[in-house]
Design a protein around this motif. Structure first.
Motif, mmCIF file in Angstrom:
data_model
loop_
_atom_site.group_PDB
_atom_site.id
_atom_site.type_symbol
_atom_site.label_atom_id
_atom_site.label_comp_id
_atom_site.label_asym_id
_atom_site.label_seq_id
_atom_site.Cartn_x
_atom_site.Cartn_y
_atom_site.Cartn_z
ATOM 1 N N THR A 42 11.077 49.465 -6.450
ATOM 2 C CA THR A 42 12.381 48.875 -6.127
ATOM 3 C C THR A 42 13.007 48.279 -7.393
ATOM 4 O O THR A 42 14.197 48.461 -7.667
ATOM 5 N N ALA A 43 12.186 47.595 -8.173
ATOM 6 C CA ALA A 43 12.688 47.036 -9.437
ATOM 7 C C ALA A 43 13.078 48.163 -10.391
ATOM 8 O O ALA A 43 14.111 48.096 -11.067
ATOM 9 N N ARG A 44 12.246 49.197 -10.428
ATOM 10 C CA ARG A 44 12.535 50.329 -11.323
ATOM 11 C C ARG A 44 13.885 50.960 -10.949
ATOM 12 O O ARG A 44 14.711 51.274 -11.805
ATOM 13 N N SER A 50 4.205 44.916 -13.238
ATOM 14 C CA SER A 50 3.931 44.905 -11.806
ATOM 15 C C SER A 50 2.497 44.434 -11.595
ATOM 16 O O SER A 50 1.666 44.494 -12.508
ATOM 17 N N HIS A 97 7.329 47.151 -4.561
ATOM 18 C CA HIS A 97 8.022 46.149 -5.385
ATOM 19 C C HIS A 97 8.342 46.733 -6.769
ATOM 20 O O HIS A 97 9.442 46.556 -7.294
ATOM 21 N N ALA A 98 7.370 47.441 -7.342
ATOM 22 C CA ALA A 98 7.578 48.013 -8.684
ATOM 23 C C ALA A 98 8.685 49.069 -8.652
ATOM 24 O O ALA A 98 9.566 49.091 -9.521
ATOM 25 N N LEU A 147 8.715 46.741 -17.602
ATOM 26 C CA LEU A 147 8.552 46.200 -16.254
ATOM 27 C C LEU A 147 7.075 45.934 -15.992
ATOM 28 O O LEU A 147 6.240 46.817 -16.179
ATOM 29 N N GLY A 202 10.763 37.294 -10.738
ATOM 30 C CA GLY A 202 11.012 38.716 -10.536
ATOM 31 C C GLY A 202 12.352 39.115 -11.120
ATOM 32 O O GLY A 202 13.127 38.258 -11.569
ATOM 33 N N VAL A 230 6.162 50.932 -17.550
ATOM 34 C CA VAL A 230 5.712 49.971 -16.538
ATOM 35 C C VAL A 230 4.273 49.595 -16.879
ATOM 36 O O VAL A 230 3.451 50.479 -17.154
ATOM 37 N N ALA A 250 8.264 42.697 -11.517
ATOM 38 C CA ALA A 250 8.550 43.195 -10.170
ATOM 39 C C ALA A 250 8.452 42.042 -9.182
ATOM 40 O O ALA A 250 8.882 42.159 -8.045
#
Ligand SMILES: Nc1ncnc2c1ncn2[C@@H]1O[C@H](COP(=O)(O)OP(=O)(O)OP(=O)(O)O)[C@@H](O)[C@H]1O
Ligand SMILES: [Mg+2]
Length: 223
Positions: A164-166, A152, A161-162, A150, A126, A179, A11
């Protein structure tokens, strides 16, 4: 037989990808499962002869695999190693080299094809950090078409942040296994609170790793 492969995406940068990847590698080995772990692209890595090499991602991942820090193992784990602590494409330029996504993907595919058991690939920075002049880590992951894990942190702001990446992975149709929330040093909120908040939205299993924790068995079972 091709390896079952997992791509460890972050992330963000410096949040625990190597920690989680090494812990997962040790857990799989502990379960008697064959595993090979790669950090194909790494920058900010001192020469092998420098004692500081021991702190590099490559050295940590070799250690987790029970492999000595020797030229052939380093080359097999990290064929694109650069000294400058910059994004890999910028670090490569300083050494008169370059990184092409097609080469990176072809090399990873060859490793997937020739590895038995599980292959774990640690990405860079990231999810959308640059890996070449034109491609991001997400492009690399999409080309490989393998599932992601993922990682984080648990610092203030880590939840957004986590997630948004997910969400980015979801939008691009990348399968996400889980995650892993690696506890950030000095994080103000308890790890369990951060992990629960991520879990409410992530739609996949979420595992918290406290400082110094081993990889949960249940996470290894998903890989
Ligand atoms: N759960 C944890 N317990 C103890 N130390 C941790 C944990 N998570 C991360 N660290 C430490 O925090 C630092 C940064 O973590 P790590 O190197 O795994 O990040 P990274 O995401 O791989 O960084 P990079 O983007 O540079 O590859 C390292 O010193 C690592 O050992
Ligand atoms: Mg790392």
């Amino acid at each position: 037989m091709a390896a079952r492969t997992v791509f460890v995406a972050g992330a963000g940068t410096e949040i625990g990808k190597t920690y989680v990847t090494a812990a997962l590698t040790r857990r799989l080995r502990g379960q008697g499962r064959p595993v090979r772990t790669l950090k194909p692209l790494a920058s900010g890595v001192p020469p092998l002869s420098d004692p500081a090499f021991a702190e590099s991602d490559t050295a940590r991942l070799l250690d987790a695999q029970g492999l000595a820090v020797a030229d052939e193992h380093v080359e097999a784990c990290s064929p694109w190693l650069f000294a400058a602590p910059l994004a890999p494409d910028q670090a490569a330029v300083l050494e008169g080299r370059s990184v092409a996504l097609a080469d990176l993907v072809a090399w990873c595919r060859a490793q997937i094809a020739c590895t038995e058991g599980t292959l774990i690939i640690e990405s860079v920075g990231g999810l959308m950090s640059p890996v070449t002049e034109t491609a991001t880590g997400l492009d690399w992951l999409r080309e490989l078409a393998v599932p992601a894990l993922l990682v984080s942190g648990s610092y203030l702001g880590a939840i957004s942040h986590a997630l948004t990446a997910r969400e980015t992975l979801r939008l691009h149709g990348v399968p996400l296994l889980a995650v892993a929330v690696s506890e950030s040093e000095g994080a103000p909120a308890p790890l369990s609170t951060v992990a629960a908040a991520i879990a409410r939205h992530a739609g996949v299993p979420v595992f918290g790793l406290r400082r110094g924790d081993a990889c949960p068995e249940a996470l290894a079972d998903l890989v």
